[in-house]
Design an enzyme around this catalytic site. Structure first.
Site, PDB file in Angstrom:
ATOM      1  N   ALA A  11       0.813  -1.146   0.000  1.00  0.00           N
ATOM      2  CA  ALA A  11       0.000   0.000   0.000  1.00  0.00           C
ATOM      3  C   ALA A  11       0.839   1.182   0.000  1.00  0.00           C
ATOM      4  O   ALA A  11       0.474   2.243  -0.394  1.00  0.00           O
ATOM      5  CB  ALA A  11      -0.776   0.021   1.251  1.00  0.00           C
ATOM      6  N   GLY A 245      -8.456   5.237   0.536  1.00  0.00           N
ATOM      7  CA  GLY A 245      -8.736   5.242   1.969  1.00  0.00           C
ATOM      8  C   GLY A 245      -7.508   4.799   2.750  1.00  0.00           C
ATOM      9  O   GLY A 245      -6.787   3.891   2.341  1.00  0.00           O
ATOM     10  N   SER A 278      -9.188   1.020  -1.424  1.00  0.00           N
ATOM     11  CA  SER A 278      -8.546   0.868  -0.114  1.00  0.00           C
ATOM     12  C   SER A 278      -7.030   0.864  -0.260  1.00  0.00           C
ATOM     13  O   SER A 278      -6.492   0.499  -1.305  1.00  0.00           O
ATOM     14  CB  SER A 278      -8.974  -0.453   0.537  1.00  0.00           C
ATOM     15  N   ASP A 279      -6.347   1.281   0.816  1.00  0.00           N
ATOM     16  CA  ASP A 279      -4.928   0.977   0.897  1.00  0.00           C
ATOM     17  C   ASP A 279      -4.828  -0.546   0.995  1.00  0.00           C
ATOM     18  O   ASP A 279      -5.803  -1.234   1.298  1.00  0.00           O
ATOM     19  CB  ASP A 279      -4.299   1.668   2.115  1.00  0.00           C
ATOM     20  N   TRP A 280      -3.650  -1.078   0.734  1.00  0.00           N
ATOM     21  CA  TRP A 280      -3.506  -2.528   0.614  1.00  0.00           C
ATOM     22  C   TRP A 280      -3.698  -3.207   1.980  1.00  0.00           C
ATOM     23  O   TRP A 280      -2.938  -2.958   2.900  1.00  0.00           O
ATOM     24  CB  TRP A 280      -2.147  -2.867   0.008  1.00  0.00           C
TER      25      TRP A 280
END
Length: 747
Positions: A11, A245, A278-280
């Site tokens: 991410a 996010g 989303s972030d990872w």
């Protein structure tokens, strides 16, 4: 451990660039030869909605859900039978990341995925030049198109709240106004090339320590005035097609399932029409995540069908926990942005090119304008070569490469000119270069394994100097006419996934610098770093001090050109350099890093706002940077004495170059209100303009400040309010170098 480290990197990876020439550029005339560009993005179109609705009606539930989660490391699932492609993402704070395998972090092994390494976000902000940000965006957009990507996971525009932040190098500034004025043109430029920007990390993601779970507490006024303006501007002005996010919680709820942030503010208030990614591995629920505003869940390898928005989502629909209509809403958003960047629907898509001379030149221009001259006693710089037969070049950073390294996305590049190579490229062959490494980049192996932990401790450096290396450096300095030390940091030490433990210069460099200065007073010190360090003593002892960055493929050439005077430095610090860590607001208030919760106790007094309001002297102030010439600011005036709330304040000033060389200066405009009924910072940046002035001539610069920029967020009324009364407009060349004050009245 390796898997843990790789898990972190995903991410993290993307980051922060994207930049800008734009679709709707409005040239606002100033006077003389300068002009201000207003960058405005293109709205997401609804022209294809009928076609999109028809596609959705033909899709199975499984096909729809496949579009809402990662189906490979950097793409969701397409629907081949209906002509719906995958949405292909790429990391890229420093340029387009090398291709990796579809289902793990191993390189794919391509031979044609070399890319241009662009200067990091801090460097871009240090140009104080929106045009450079736009160039960054368009140039990087072309590279993404050459690699057939649809989305860049960048720019990262979180606020620099602590100098210790592991991603300070990648983030842009401690000031929300500067942040948005660089972020907007970057996003516009990128999206002009039919690529989505994914602006991150939304929001209040200002530390790496405990970032996976820390609950951030910020009062509403501070949230609105400091931490959201750059995001709001990328949505409302640049029309960003995507937002990422963040990992952390905000007021008790994870940000990827935060109804207040994703639905109420982002979509309902700001009118965001794009997709939230989303972030990872930042997703923690199924129905709640989808209902509260996330569109695509991305993550690290566990089987892709095990993601929260995969098989679990299909089960939630079948059990009636979530409706298929809700699924359709998110699929429609994704299809709209795919049509928007012409990944679907025909229409000629922007052409790509990668690692070209033109792009290296873009990287050079940004790098050259980013370099900051911090000290220059007795005109030690630019370096005069008359009579110089030898130059000692000292320091591991003279040869260190930073395109790859640390956690987060790097760039596989064929060109990264180091400082030593830059000097070799630019110096006449008659001058002998005596290189000595001087210090070793070494880490405590017992603690080295902690590098990838989400920790405040960061990598642990070995700071003892190697006697042989010191001797070589001292001898080189002693036997050369001039010495240049390349010190500072690197991307293994400043890295995503950990914050630094303190501000000390690693690897024993301070002692090395002292020993070299002792034998050769004609020593120039160049710092290569992305965040503040404790350089108090170094600053006192050396006559010339230059600040460079992780500065891209052409960084070494740009640095050599500044040292030798081919380029007159014009960079300005995008953050405050403190004398000591405890002077910085998050540390003065003992509110970093928190434990499970972090409370931003300094409120609106982030960065220079704290230093100026509390009368704390910085080592180098926000907005500071010297030149090889001298500028005088004259005839600063506002277009009138009083303004209505709907009007625009116009401040003009004559910028005179009274030195002997051409140069660029950044005129900065701060405002303050001494008799305010609310608590305020001593001053706030509200306008700036970079101007190129020939030696001996003058340019008139006009800076426009909409009165609405003077608003504060009224929490009780839930709206922005401009307090009427007298305001002081301060015009200067840094936050601590104000040349002229103008009083205006707001009715």
């Amino acid at each position: 451990m390796k898997n843990k480290m790789i898990y972190l990197s995903a991410a993290l990876v993307f980051a922060f660039f994207a930049s800008c020439k734009n679709d709707a550029k409005t040239a606002v005339s100033t006077s003389s030869s300068t002009e201000t560009e207003e960058y405005v993005g293109k709205e997401i179109s609804t022209d294809h909605d009928a076609e999109i609705d028809k596609l959705i009606s033909q899709m199975t539930l499984e096909e729809k859900v496949g579009m809402l989660h990662g189906n490979s490391m950097f793409a969701n699932a397409g629907v081949k039978r209906l002509g719906i492609p995958e949405l292909k993402m790429a990391d890229g704070p420093l340029g387009v990341r090398e291709e990796i395998s579809r289902d793990n972090w191993a390189p794919a092994g391509w031979t044609n995925d070399f890319a241009t390494y662009y200067p990091a976000g801090g460097a871009l902000a240090a140009t104080w030049n929106a045009e450079m940000a736009h160039t960054f965006g368009t140039s990087l957009g072309e590279e993404l198109r050459a690699r057939d990507k649809d989305m860049l996971l960048s720019p990262a525009i979180n606020m620099v709240r602590t100098p210790l932040g592991g991603r300070t190098y990648e983030y842009m500034s401690e000031d929300p106004f500067l942040n948005k004025k660089i972020a907007v043109p970057l996003v516009v430029g990128l999206q002009e090339k039919d690529v989505m920007a994914c602006v991150k990390h939304y929001a209040a993601n200002n530390q790496e320590t405990n970032r996976d779970f820390v609950d951030v507490q910020i009062d509403e006024r501070t949230l609105r005035e400091i931490y959201l303006p750059a995001f709001e501007a990328t949505v409302k002005e640049a029309k960003a097609y995507s937002i990422m996010g963040a990992y952390n919680k905000f007021r008790g709820e994870y940000l990827c399932e935060n109804d207040y942030m994703l639905n109420k503010i982002l979509r309902d208030e700001w009118g965001f029409k794009g997709i939230v990614v989303s972030d990872w591995a930042a997703v923690h629920s199924t129905a709640k995540t989808l209902k509260n505003g996330l569109d695509i869940e991305m993550g690290t390898p566990k089987p892709f069908n095990e993601f929260f928005l995969a098989d679990k989502l299909i089960a939630a629909v079948k059990s009636g926990e979530i409706s298929e209509k809700e699924i359709d809403l998110h699929v429609k958003r994704i299809l709209r942005v795919l049509f928007q960047v012409k990944a679907m629907g025909g229409g000629e898509r922007a052409k790509g090119s990668i690692a070209t001379e033109a792009h290296y030149q873009d990287a050079y221009k940004i790098a050259a304008e980013a370099i900051v001259l911090l000290k220059n006693e007795n005109n030690a710089l630019p370096l005069k070569l008359d009579g110089v037969k030898s130059i000692a070049v000292i320091g591991n950073n003279a040869t260190k490469k930073n395109a790859l390294g640390g956690f987060g996305a790097g760039v596989k590049t064929k060109r990264e000119v180091t400082p030593l190579e830059g000097l070799k490229n630019r110096l006449p062959s008659s001058i002998k270069i005596n290189y000595a490494e001087g210090y070793l980049e070494r880490y405590d192996k017992k603690n080295r394994g902690n590098l990838g932990n989400i920790t405040a401790n960061g990598p642990v450096t070995i700071d003892q100097l190697d006697p042989t290396k010191v001797k070589e450096a001292v001898e080189a300095a002693k036997n050369s006419d001039v010495a240049i030390i390349f010190a500072g940091s690197n991307r293994d030490y400043e890295t995503e996934a950990s914050d630094r433990r303190d501000l000390h210069l690693p690897f024993g460099q301070e002692e090395l610098i002292k020993q070299v200065l002792a034998v050769n007073p004609k020593t120039i010190v160049v710092m290569v770093a992305g965040a503040p360090f404790d350089i108090n003593e170094v600053s006192q002892k050396t006559s010339a001090l230059v600040w460079s960055w992780f500065n891209g493929s052409e960084g070494g050439n740009a640095l050599a050109d500044v040292i030798l005077g081919k380029v007159n430095p014009s960079g300005k610090l995008p953050w405050t350099m403190p004398k000591q860590l405890k002077d910085s607001p998050a540390h003065a208030t003992n509110s970093f890093p928190g434990d499970k919760t972090v409370n931003y106790a300094e409120g609106i007094l982030i960065g220079y706002r704290w230093f100026d309001t509390k009368n704390v002297a910085p080592l180098y102030p926000f907005g500071y940077g010297l030149s090889y010439t001298t500028f005088a600011l004259e005839n600063a005036k506002a277009s009138k004495d009083s303004y209505a709330q709907t009007e625009v304040i116009e401040v003009s000033v004559d910028v005179k170059n009274i030195g002997k060389v051409d140069g660029k200066e950044v005129i900065q405009l701060y405002t303050s209100k001494s008799d305010s009924k609310i608590s305020r910072a001593a001053q706030e940046l509200k306008g700036f303009k970079k101007v190129d002035v020939k030696a001996g001539s003058s340019e008139t610069v006009t800076i426009k400040v909409p009165v609405k920029e003077l608003a504060y967020y009224d929490v009780a009324a839930k709206k922005w309010t401009v307090e009427p009364g007298k305001y002081t407009i301060k015009v200067g060349t840094s936050s601590r170098d104000i040349k002229k004050e103008i009083s205006v009245t707001i009715k």
